[in-house]
Design a protein around this motif. Structure first.
Motif, PDB file in Angstrom:
ATOM      1  N   THR A   9       0.852  -1.218   0.214  1.00 12.78           N
ATOM      2  CA  THR A   9       0.103   0.101  -0.188  1.00 12.78           C
ATOM      3  C   THR A   9       0.881   1.281  -0.244  1.00 12.78           C
ATOM      4  O   THR A   9       1.735   1.169   0.812  1.00 12.78           O
ATOM      5  N   GLY A  10       0.552   2.079  -1.016  1.00 10.10           N
ATOM      6  CA  GLY A  10       0.776   3.980  -0.825  1.00 10.10           C
ATOM      7  C   GLY A  10       0.721   4.624   0.643  1.00 10.10           C
ATOM      8  O   GLY A  10       0.945   5.174   1.617  1.00 10.10           O
ATOM      9  N   THR A  11      -0.862   5.157   0.447  1.00  8.38           N
ATOM     10  CA  THR A  11      -1.389   6.059   1.265  1.00  8.38           C
ATOM     11  C   THR A  11      -2.227   5.001   2.470  1.00  8.38           C
ATOM     12  O   THR A  11      -2.600   6.436   3.039  1.00  8.38           O
ATOM     13  N   ASN A  13      -4.801   2.774   1.107  1.00  9.35           N
ATOM     14  CA  ASN A  13      -6.203   2.010   0.911  1.00  9.35           C
ATOM     15  C   ASN A  13      -6.551   0.499   0.583  1.00  9.35           C
ATOM     16  O   ASN A  13      -7.279  -0.571   1.193  1.00  9.35           O
ATOM     17  N   SER A  14      -4.963  -0.375   0.382  1.00  4.35           N
ATOM     18  CA  SER A  14      -5.118  -1.584   0.199  1.00  4.35           C
ATOM     19  C   SER A  14      -4.949  -2.267   1.154  1.00  4.35           C
ATOM     20  O   SER A  14      -5.389  -3.342   1.428  1.00  4.35           O
ATOM     21  N   ILE A  54      -4.098  -0.819  -7.999  1.00  2.00           N
ATOM     22  CA  ILE A  54      -3.379  -0.392  -9.451  1.00  2.00           C
ATOM     23  C   ILE A  54      -2.707   1.071  -9.455  1.00  2.00           C
ATOM     24  O   ILE A  54      -2.864   1.988  -8.757  1.00  2.00           O
ATOM     25  N   ASN A  84      -7.241  -2.070  -6.212  1.00  3.52           N
ATOM     26  CA  ASN A  84      -7.646  -1.407  -5.986  1.00  3.52           C
ATOM     27  C   ASN A  84      -7.081  -0.348  -6.925  1.00  3.52           C
ATOM     28  O   ASN A  84      -6.688   0.129  -6.518  1.00  3.52           O
TER      29      ASN A  84
END
Ligand SMILES: Cc1cc2nc3c(=O)[nH]c(=O)nc-3n(C[C@H](O)[C@H](O)[C@H](O)COP(=O)(O)O)c2cc1C
Ligand code: SF4
Ligand code: SF4
Length: 286
Positions: A9-11, A13-14, A54, A84
């Motif tokens: 995950t970056g921010t 969400n995942s 993505i 997502n």
């Protein structure tokens, strides 16, 4: 039954999607962060679940690199992908094709795949109204999707003509991030030197030395540094400064409709996504 859940995950969400999925699993499971954790030994698990955002119509590079390190197993195991993104468009479908082939070589079959709409971490900022709508749909939908998966009802990816070529071309994002990331710049007049960006960068790409920030060649373009900077101090994102999204989404329920300032998404597609899945959620209650 024992499952391995791997994610990037970056921010955040995942990770949120993963937590929703995990809350619907009654059996034992272990979670692996592809950035920090060891490579999963799939001979110890019955199934693999993969969660990712993505990026440029592809799975992020850290997911690919991690899966490549998984050892081939003797007995075939099943895999589920929950991805997502900011759009629910068909050209995002190709994001798992490369991943599917890597898994196949390890005797792991990607049997079921789901795609959720989540607020953009890049390009433009959604309103809190929209972010809440997305997360509440995802949470309820995941409960239904996990039930289907555990009942053996699998969802196959919808292919479209040229999808693998499209994803292949856009794989440039993996390398483009490394180039573009060197042009990130911080406004020192806004920055309070909290070092949050330095500490939290998953690629350890930010260095603070001699009172200066230095961005290296490992940027994943995940936008974590930019979104979570408490002072909105990033003044350049290289070629993508106008795509900056600062301040995390609150994801708190709000019933007041808010008009989006710069909506840069496919409106028809969003409408279709909400109509289709909000209807599915309602029908499941009957
Ligand atoms: C570098 C980058 C590339 C992205 N590319 C796409 C894309 O090709 N298609 C899309 O629908 N969303 C795209 N997005 C939006 C993210 O997939 C979306 O905001 C996701 O929820 C972020 O998840 P995370 O918080 O786990 O990082 C992109 C975001 C970033 C940062
Ligand atoms: S997170 Fe923002 S305020 Fe904190 S050190 Fe980084 S740029 Fe400065
Ligand atoms: S520098 Fe920022 S965008 Fe690049 S990998 Fe680190 S946190 Fe992500």
């Amino acid at each position: 039954m024992k499952a391995a859940l791997i994610y990037f995950t970056g921010t955040g969400n995942s990770k949120r999607i993963l937590e929703f999925a995990k809350s619907n699993i009654s059996f034992e499971c272990d979670v692996f962060d592809v950035i920090k954790d060891e490579v999963v030994d799939m001979s110890k698990y019955d199934c693999l679940m993969i969660f990712y955002p993505i990026y440029g119509f592809n799975a992020p590079k850290p997911i690919i690199d991690y899966v490549k390190k998984i050892q081939k197993i003797d007995e075939n195991k099943k895999c589920l992908v929950m991805k997502n993104s900011g759009e629910h468009l068909f050209w995002n479908n190709g994001s798992s094709l490369h991943l599917r082939n890597i898994l196949k070589r390890r005797n792991i079959s990607l049997v079921s795949e789901y795609h959720y709409l989540m607020p953009y971490s890049f390009i433009f900022r959604h309103t809190d109204f929209m972010a809440y709508r997305m997360i509440s749909v995802a949470e309820k939908l995941i409960a239904l999707d996990m039930k289907d998966f555990l009942d053996g009802k699998y969802v196959k990816i919808k292919r479209f003509f040229g999808d693998s070529l499209f994803a292949l071309i856009l794989r440039i994002q993996w390398w483009g991030g490394r180039f573009n990331g060197r042009f990130y710049k911080i406004d020192q007049t806004k920055c309070i030197k909290c070092m949050k960006c330095v500490r939290d960068c998953p690629a350890q790409n930010i260095e603070f030395k001699d009172d200066k920030f230095k961005f290296g060649k490992k940027c994943l373009m995940c936008q974590k540094c930019v979104m979570y900077c408490p002072k909105d101090a990033f003044k350049s994102l290289g070629f993508f400064t106008s795509w900056k999204v600062n301040k995390p989404y609150s994801f708190v329920e709000t019933h007041t409709f808010q008009k989006e300032a710069k909506p840069r998404y496919c409106k028809k597609n969003y409408q279709r996504y909400f109509e289709m899945f909000e209807k599915k959620i309602e029908e499941s209650k009957k």
